[in-house]
Design an enzyme around this catalytic site. Structure first.
Site, short mmCIF file in Angstrom:
data_model
loop_
_atom_site.label_atom_id
_atom_site.label_comp_id
_atom_site.label_asym_id
_atom_site.label_seq_id
_atom_site.Cartn_x
_atom_site.Cartn_y
_atom_site.Cartn_z
N SER A 1 60.36 101.88 36.47
CA SER A 1 61.43 102.29 35.55
C SER A 1 60.96 102.30 34.12
O SER A 1 60.11 101.51 33.72
CB SER A 1 62.62 101.33 35.65
OG SER A 1 63.61 101.73 34.73
N LYS B 1 64.98 98.77 42.94
CA LYS B 1 65.00 99.87 41.96
C LYS B 1 66.32 100.64 42.04
O LYS B 1 66.90 101.03 41.02
CB LYS B 1 63.82 100.82 42.20
CG LYS B 1 63.83 102.07 41.31
CD LYS B 1 63.80 101.72 39.82
CE LYS B 1 63.51 102.87 38.88
NZ LYS B 1 64.45 103.94 38.81
N HIS C 1 68.86 98.65 40.35
CA HIS C 1 68.66 98.83 38.90
C HIS C 1 69.36 100.10 38.43
O HIS C 1 70.04 100.12 37.41
CB HIS C 1 67.15 98.88 38.61
CG HIS C 1 66.81 99.43 37.25
ND1 HIS C 1 66.85 100.78 36.96
CD2 HIS C 1 66.46 98.82 36.10
CE1 HIS C 1 66.52 100.97 35.68
NE2 HIS C 1 66.28 99.79 35.14
N ASN C 2 69.20 101.17 39.19
CA ASN C 2 69.81 102.43 38.76
C ASN C 2 71.33 102.40 38.86
O ASN C 2 72.01 102.99 38.02
CB ASN C 2 69.24 103.60 39.57
CG ASN C 2 67.86 104.01 39.06
OD1 ASN C 2 67.13 103.18 38.52
ND2 ASN C 2 67.51 105.27 39.21
N GLU D 1 72.31 100.69 35.89
CA GLU D 1 72.09 101.65 34.78
C GLU D 1 73.30 102.60 34.67
O GLU D 1 73.82 102.84 33.57
CB GLU D 1 70.80 102.42 35.09
CG GLU D 1 70.49 103.61 34.20
CD GLU D 1 69.26 104.38 34.73
OE1 GLU D 1 68.19 103.77 34.91
OE2 GLU D 1 69.37 105.61 34.95
C1 6PG Z 1 64.46 104.76 35.31
C2 6PG Z 1 65.50 105.81 35.53
C3 6PG Z 1 64.91 106.95 36.28
C4 6PG Z 1 65.71 108.23 36.19
C5 6PG Z 1 66.93 108.24 37.03
C6 6PG Z 1 68.02 109.11 36.47
O1 6PG Z 1 64.68 103.65 35.77
O2 6PG Z 1 63.46 105.06 34.66
O3 6PG Z 1 66.55 105.29 36.27
O4 6PG Z 1 64.64 106.51 37.57
O5 6PG Z 1 65.97 108.54 34.88
O6 6PG Z 1 66.54 108.73 38.28
O7 6PG Z 1 68.97 109.15 37.44
P1 6PG Z 1 70.11 110.20 37.52
O8 6PG Z 1 69.48 111.57 37.48
O9 6PG Z 1 70.74 109.93 38.83
O10 6PG Z 1 70.98 109.96 36.34
#
Ligand code: 6PG
Length: 468
Positions: free
Chosen positions: A128, A182, A185-186, A189
């Site tokens: 990430s 991960k 984490h998302n 996010e």
């Molecule tokens: C990270 C981000 C990365 C990416 C996501 C965006 O941890 O660096 O999360 O993995 O920017 O995949 O996700 P979406 O396209 O679903 O918003």
């Protein structure tokens, strides 16, 4: 040239930046890409670096020290299986393949089992931090065989972000554990991003703040307990002026949030294993509702809401939104960490919760000062059932809950949607409620389907003939 320490195939921006990061940290890297021109251009753009250009997969495999370590940075899904299938006949038992994409953890489970059965090593790792993180120090979440991790530990530690001298990488657990973490984490996010979006919407629509005022407020918040990468970039975003129109760029951006699916996986899996993650779910659903723009525009012309003006104290509301955001963030992380706890048991991952919070302190998209406190909470009590029960977070939410209630009430009374903020206070209230109305739900289930219920006053399963 000497044999390379590691190879990387898949030279899109993330792949290229990881290579440059490894090289800068003293490793020789063999590079390969399905379209050879991309690889040649990349090597040509980086003269004098310890890169070994490889035109074919055979060259690539031959260029590596044994046991070979190969990082695959291709699109999640079928492309990962495609590369693995092509590599396997060229590799020897004990060689290591590392999938560094945003793979679905069940795919990683399957690949880990298949490769292990064939005598290969396999790591599925979350990486990430976007393009900048990949270049200067990402947060890395590797899952797989422990001895496979030991083979690449030095490289991962060297390239990862550092917080107080501690690397933002740790061994997460077996098989799909790294990609599970991960994905979570998302999901977190998504929750953070939606909570920030709602705070913006409420401030903007109740107080009619200019983008410069919003930038100043977010910048100020970033110097306090909300300090985080996402708050920091939010302040930056409000300041950006579109050179073509001279208007704030954010106001010109279409309000349809897209998603690649990792946040949705968090919600889907949370439902599968029965863990409540309403704030993360609200964030996913908010993206879905944003995506039906045409329908919303049509509905805005026929459906009405309240015609209420905000008449309260402006400064008080701004401070309340800040505190509400902080409390909602605590509730959202409580859900994410509770999900990890349940998944750790469900999938036998034996997850190191405190260390996971620690490697999220730097490098990744959710990096924040606040994660120091989560790290401390889980280091103090590794089996903490819920973050809200930690003494220091308990004190925080006790102090801020009035603000979250006020902000949600204000938003609802004015007809401003706040799926994530309202879900956070509802989660807090549900979690602290000893007796929920599920007794009635159970009675209904038994009434229409003879599903039985349990009683408070004696053990056993009971059924009542309700319609008699
Ligand atoms: C990270 C981000 C990365 C990416 C996501 C965006 O941890 O660096 O999360 O993995 O920017 O995949 O996700 P979406 O396209 O679903 O918003």
């Amino acid at each position: 040239m000497d044999k390379a320490d590691i190879g990387l195939t898949g030279l899109a921006v993330m792949g290229q930046n990881l290579v440059l990061n490894m090289e800068r940290n003293g490793f020789t890297v063999a590079v390969h890409n399905r379209t050879t021109k991309t690889m040649r251009d990349f090597v040509a753009a980086n003269p004098g670096k310890k890169l070994v250009p490889c035109e074919s997969l055979q060259d690539f495999v031959n260029a590596l020290k044994k046991p070979r370590k190969i990082m695959v940075m291709v699109k999640a899904g079928a492309p990962v299986d495609g590369v693995i299938d092509q590599l396997l006949p060229l590799l020897e038992k004990g060689d290591l393949i590392i999938d560094g994409g945003n793979s679905y953890f069940e795919d990683t489970e399957r690949r880990a089992k298949e490769l292990e059965a064939k005598g290969f090593r396999f790591i599925g790792t979350g990486v990430s931090g976007g393009e900048e993180g990949a270049l200067w120090g990402p947060s890395i979440m590797p899952g797989g065989q422990r001895e496979a991790y030991d083979l690449v530990k030095d490289i991962f530690v060297a390239i990862s972000a550092k917080v107080n001298g501690e690397p933002c990488v740790t061994y997460i657990g077996p098989r799909g554990a790294g990609h599970y973490v991960k994905t979570t984490h998302n999901g977190i996010e998504y929750g953070d991003m939606q909570l920030i979006a709602e705070a913006y919407d409420i401030l903007h629509r109740t107080l009619n703040l200019s983008n410069q005022e919003l930038a100043d407020i977010f910048a100020e918040w970033n110097s306090g307990e909300l300090q985080s990468y996402l708050i920091e970039i939010t302040a930056e975003i409000f300041k950006r002026i579109d050179p073509e129109t001279n208007k704030p760029l954010v106001d010109l951006i279409l309000d349809e949030a897209l998603q690649k699916g990792t946040g949705k996986w968090t919600s889907q899996n949370a439902l599968d294993i029965g863990v409540p993650t309403p704030t993360i779910n609200a964030a996913v659903e908010s993206r879905c509702i944003s995506a039906i723009k045409d329908e919303r525009v049509a509905a805005s012309k026929v459906l009405t809401g309240p015609q209420v003006q905000f008449t309260g104290d402006r400064k008080q509301l701004i401070d309340a939104v800040r505190d509400a955001l902080y409390m909602a963030k605590i509730c959202s992380y409580a859900q994410g960490m509770a999900l990890l706890r349940a998944a750790g048991k469900e999938y036998d991952y034996n997850l190191p919760y405190g260390e996971i919070a620690a490697i999220w302190r730097g490098g990744c998209i959710i990096r924040a000062q606040f994660l120091n406190r989560i790290t401390d909470a889980f280091r103090r009590e590794p089996d903490l059932p819920n973050l809200l029960l930690d003494e220091s977070f308990k004190a925080d939410v006790t102090k801020r809950q009035a603000s979250l209630r006020l902000v949600v009430q204000t938003a609802v009374s004015m007809g401003i949607p706040c799926l994530a903020l309202s879900s956070a206070i509802a989660y807090y209230d549900a979690y602290r409620t000893a007796r929920l109305p599920a007794n009635l739900t159970q009675a209904q289930r038994d009434f229409f389907g003879a599903h039985t219920y349990r009683r408070l006053d004696k053990p056993g399963d009971f059924h009542t003939e309700w319609s008699q």
